[in-house]
Motif scaffolding. Structure first.
Motif, PDB file in Angstrom:
ATOM      1  N   PRO A  11       0.672  -1.181   0.096  1.00  0.00           N
ATOM      2  CA  PRO A  11       0.043   0.046   0.017  1.00  0.00           C
ATOM      3  C   PRO A  11       0.918   1.157   0.095  1.00  0.00           C
ATOM      4  O   PRO A  11       0.565   2.243  -0.447  1.00  0.00           O
ATOM      5  N   VAL A  12       1.854   1.315   0.608  1.00  0.00           N
ATOM      6  CA  VAL A  12       2.632   2.354   0.778  1.00  0.00           C
ATOM      7  C   VAL A  12       3.444   2.674  -0.353  1.00  0.00           C
ATOM      8  O   VAL A  12       3.374   3.726  -0.999  1.00  0.00           O
ATOM      9  N   LEU A  13       3.729   1.628  -1.204  1.00  0.00           N
ATOM     10  CA  LEU A  13       4.625   1.657  -2.676  1.00  0.00           C
ATOM     11  C   LEU A  13       3.569   2.196  -3.512  1.00  0.00           C
ATOM     12  O   LEU A  13       4.008   3.017  -4.551  1.00  0.00           O
ATOM     13  N   LEU A  14       2.251   2.024  -3.657  1.00  0.00           N
ATOM     14  CA  LEU A  14       1.481   2.471  -4.373  1.00  0.00           C
ATOM     15  C   LEU A  14       0.773   3.908  -4.001  1.00  0.00           C
ATOM     16  O   LEU A  14       0.396   4.519  -4.659  1.00  0.00           O
ATOM     17  N   ALA A  15       0.959   4.187  -2.689  1.00  0.00           N
ATOM     18  CA  ALA A  15       0.512   5.779  -2.303  1.00  0.00           C
ATOM     19  C   ALA A  15       1.653   6.776  -2.652  1.00  0.00           C
ATOM     20  O   ALA A  15       1.209   7.747  -2.958  1.00  0.00           O
ATOM     21  N   VAL A  16       2.709   6.385  -2.621  1.00  0.00           N
ATOM     22  CA  VAL A  16       3.936   7.341  -2.949  1.00  0.00           C
ATOM     23  C   VAL A  16       3.667   7.926  -4.295  1.00  0.00           C
ATOM     24  O   VAL A  16       3.607   9.137  -4.438  1.00  0.00           O
ATOM     25  N   PRO A  17       3.183   7.122  -5.338  1.00  0.00           N
ATOM     26  CA  PRO A  17       3.150   8.021  -6.782  1.00  0.00           C
ATOM     27  C   PRO A  17       1.828   8.778  -6.613  1.00  0.00           C
ATOM     28  O   PRO A  17       2.012   9.966  -7.367  1.00  0.00           O
ATOM     29  N   ALA A  18       0.791   8.653  -5.946  1.00  0.00           N
ATOM     30  CA  ALA A  18      -0.248   9.341  -5.653  1.00  0.00           C
ATOM     31  C   ALA A  18       0.236  10.612  -5.051  1.00  0.00           C
ATOM     32  O   ALA A  18      -0.080  11.744  -5.289  1.00  0.00           O
ATOM     33  N   ILE A  19       0.843  10.494  -4.036  1.00  0.00           N
ATOM     34  CA  ILE A  19       1.187  11.859  -3.341  1.00  0.00           C
ATOM     35  C   ILE A  19       2.352  12.603  -4.369  1.00  0.00           C
ATOM     36  O   ILE A  19       2.085  13.686  -4.089  1.00  0.00           O
ATOM     37  N   GLY A  20       3.075  11.983  -4.773  1.00  0.00           N
ATOM     38  CA  GLY A  20       3.844  12.749  -5.699  1.00  0.00           C
ATOM     39  C   GLY A  20       3.147  13.436  -6.753  1.00  0.00           C
ATOM     40  O   GLY A  20       3.199  14.538  -7.058  1.00  0.00           O
ATOM     41  N   PHE A  21       2.253  12.865  -7.343  1.00  0.00           N
ATOM     42  CA  PHE A  21       1.430  13.425  -8.518  1.00  0.00           C
ATOM     43  C   PHE A  21       0.576  14.505  -7.833  1.00  0.00           C
ATOM     44  O   PHE A  21       0.248  15.612  -8.623  1.00  0.00           O
ATOM     45  N   GLY A  22       0.002  14.151  -6.775  1.00  0.00           N
ATOM     46  CA  GLY A  22      -0.819  15.410  -6.197  1.00  0.00           C
ATOM     47  C   GLY A  22       0.137  16.554  -5.742  1.00  0.00           C
ATOM     48  O   GLY A  22      -0.458  17.616  -6.227  1.00  0.00           O
ATOM     49  N   LEU A  23       1.201  16.307  -5.384  1.00  0.00           N
ATOM     50  CA  LEU A  23       2.155  17.422  -4.983  1.00  0.00           C
ATOM     51  C   LEU A  23       2.631  18.184  -6.364  1.00  0.00           C
ATOM     52  O   LEU A  23       2.515  19.572  -6.392  1.00  0.00           O
ATOM     53  N   ILE A  24       2.676  17.611  -7.287  1.00  0.00           N
ATOM     54  CA  ILE A  24       3.235  18.385  -8.556  1.00  0.00           C
ATOM     55  C   ILE A  24       2.196  19.001  -9.072  1.00  0.00           C
ATOM     56  O   ILE A  24       2.315  19.966  -9.461  1.00  0.00           O
ATOM     57  N   THR A  25       1.204  18.500  -9.145  1.00  0.00           N
ATOM     58  CA  THR A  25      -0.055  19.133  -9.714  1.00  0.00           C
ATOM     59  C   THR A  25      -0.615  20.345  -8.725  1.00  0.00           C
ATOM     60  O   THR A  25      -0.994  21.498  -9.383  1.00  0.00           O
ATOM     61  N   ILE A  26      -0.351  20.081  -7.730  1.00  0.00           N
ATOM     62  CA  ILE A  26      -0.679  21.301  -6.756  1.00  0.00           C
ATOM     63  C   ILE A  26       0.260  22.435  -6.664  1.00  0.00           C
ATOM     64  O   ILE A  26      -0.122  23.655  -6.806  1.00  0.00           O
ATOM     65  N   ILE A  27       1.446  22.058  -7.131  1.00  0.00           N
ATOM     66  CA  ILE A  27       2.764  23.253  -7.166  1.00  0.00           C
ATOM     67  C   ILE A  27       2.240  23.897  -8.610  1.00  0.00           C
ATOM     68  O   ILE A  27       2.196  24.929  -8.541  1.00  0.00           O
ATOM     69  N   GLY A  28       1.710  23.008  -9.642  1.00  0.00           N
ATOM     70  CA  GLY A  28       1.345  23.532 -10.850  1.00  0.00           C
ATOM     71  C   GLY A  28       0.211  24.551 -10.659  1.00  0.00           C
ATOM     72  O   GLY A  28       0.069  25.784 -11.335  1.00  0.00           O
ATOM     73  N   SER A  29      -0.675  24.185  -9.884  1.00  0.00           N
ATOM     74  CA  SER A  29      -1.946  25.017  -9.611  1.00  0.00           C
ATOM     75  C   SER A  29      -1.530  26.575  -8.916  1.00  0.00           C
ATOM     76  O   SER A  29      -2.104  27.405  -9.455  1.00  0.00           O
ATOM     77  N   LEU A  30      -0.665  26.196  -7.845  1.00  0.00           N
ATOM     78  CA  LEU A  30      -0.399  27.400  -7.305  1.00  0.00           C
ATOM     79  C   LEU A  30       0.700  28.523  -7.968  1.00  0.00           C
ATOM     80  O   LEU A  30       0.660  29.658  -7.960  1.00  0.00           O
ATOM     81  N   PHE A  31       1.365  27.840  -8.884  1.00  0.00           N
ATOM     82  CA  PHE A  31       2.461  28.535  -9.878  1.00  0.00           C
ATOM     83  C   PHE A  31       1.695  28.795 -11.273  1.00  0.00           C
ATOM     84  O   PHE A  31       2.439  29.499 -12.246  1.00  0.00           O
ATOM     85  N   ASN A  32       0.416  28.496 -11.600  1.00  0.00           N
ATOM     86  CA  ASN A  32      -0.226  28.731 -12.483  1.00  0.00           C
ATOM     87  C   ASN A  32       0.640  27.901 -13.992  1.00  0.00           C
ATOM     88  O   ASN A  32       0.585  28.623 -14.930  1.00  0.00           O
ATOM     89  N   SER A  33       0.871  26.824 -13.639  1.00  0.00           N
ATOM     90  CA  SER A  33       1.919  26.355 -14.765  1.00  0.00           C
ATOM     91  C   SER A  33       0.875  25.090 -15.372  1.00  0.00           C
ATOM     92  O   SER A  33       1.002  23.964 -14.665  1.00  0.00           O
ATOM     93  N   VAL A  34       0.647  25.217 -16.525  1.00  0.00           N
ATOM     94  CA  VAL A  34      -0.187  24.388 -17.036  1.00  0.00           C
ATOM     95  C   VAL A  34       0.501  23.119 -17.310  1.00  0.00           C
ATOM     96  O   VAL A  34       0.202  22.148 -17.602  1.00  0.00           O
ATOM     97  N   TYR A  35       1.840  22.962 -17.503  1.00  0.00           N
ATOM     98  CA  TYR A  35       2.639  21.992 -17.843  1.00  0.00           C
ATOM     99  C   TYR A  35       2.703  21.127 -16.542  1.00  0.00           C
ATOM    100  O   TYR A  35       2.446  19.662 -16.656  1.00  0.00           O
ATOM    101  N   LEU A  36       2.781  21.585 -15.331  1.00  0.00           N
ATOM    102  CA  LEU A  36       2.923  20.984 -14.337  1.00  0.00           C
ATOM    103  C   LEU A  36       1.330  20.340 -13.847  1.00  0.00           C
ATOM    104  O   LEU A  36       1.245  19.246 -13.123  1.00  0.00           O
ATOM    105  N   GLN A  37       0.266  21.189 -14.188  1.00  0.00           N
ATOM    106  CA  GLN A  37      -1.179  20.850 -13.994  1.00  0.00           C
ATOM    107  C   GLN A  37      -1.682  19.708 -14.844  1.00  0.00           C
ATOM    108  O   GLN A  37      -2.416  19.110 -14.301  1.00  0.00           O
ATOM    109  N   SER A  38      -0.780  19.532 -16.030  1.00  0.00           N
ATOM    110  CA  SER A  38      -1.304  18.531 -17.055  1.00  0.00           C
ATOM    111  C   SER A  38      -0.276  17.434 -17.056  1.00  0.00           C
ATOM    112  O   SER A  38      -0.028  16.504 -17.766  1.00  0.00           O
ATOM    113  N   PHE A  39       0.429  17.377 -15.711  1.00  0.00           N
ATOM    114  CA  PHE A  39       1.502  16.396 -15.739  1.00  0.00           C
ATOM    115  C   PHE A  39       0.974  14.889 -15.834  1.00  0.00           C
ATOM    116  O   PHE A  39       0.078  14.748 -14.886  1.00  0.00           O
TER     117      PHE A  39
END
Length: 94
Positions: A11-39
């Protein structure tokens, strides 16, 4: 430093990519980066609430594998509430 064997559970090995994807897209939303939001989403931007739900779900799974069961359950309920509000918005055309 000795690592806890429970940390490397499936479960932890499967949760880590979800955490990473969530963080990357949140950072994309905060900095208004379409590339990071559509990662990894074929060019379609991921909404902030979807990113937040992914991040919190992953954290909840990781915490469920540790001694922080209460915090894990609280995060899971928060994810449920965000999901319920989002579904309500779509059903009520808000």
């Amino acid at each position: 430093m000795k690592f806890n064997r429970d940390f490397y559970s499936i479960p932890v090995l499967l949760a880590v990519p979800a955490i990473g994807f969530g963080l990357i897209t949140i950072i994309g939303s905060l900095f208004n980066s379409v590339y990071l939001q559509s990662f990894l989403s074929a060019g379609h931007p991921v909404k902030f609430n979807t990113s937040l739900v992914l991040l919190l779900s992953g954290l909840s799974v990781v915490l469920a594998q540790t001694r922080h069961k209460t915090l894990s359950m609280a995060l899971a309920w928060f994810v449920f509430l965000i999901s319920l509000i989002t579904i309500s918005e779509h059903l009520l055309n808000l």
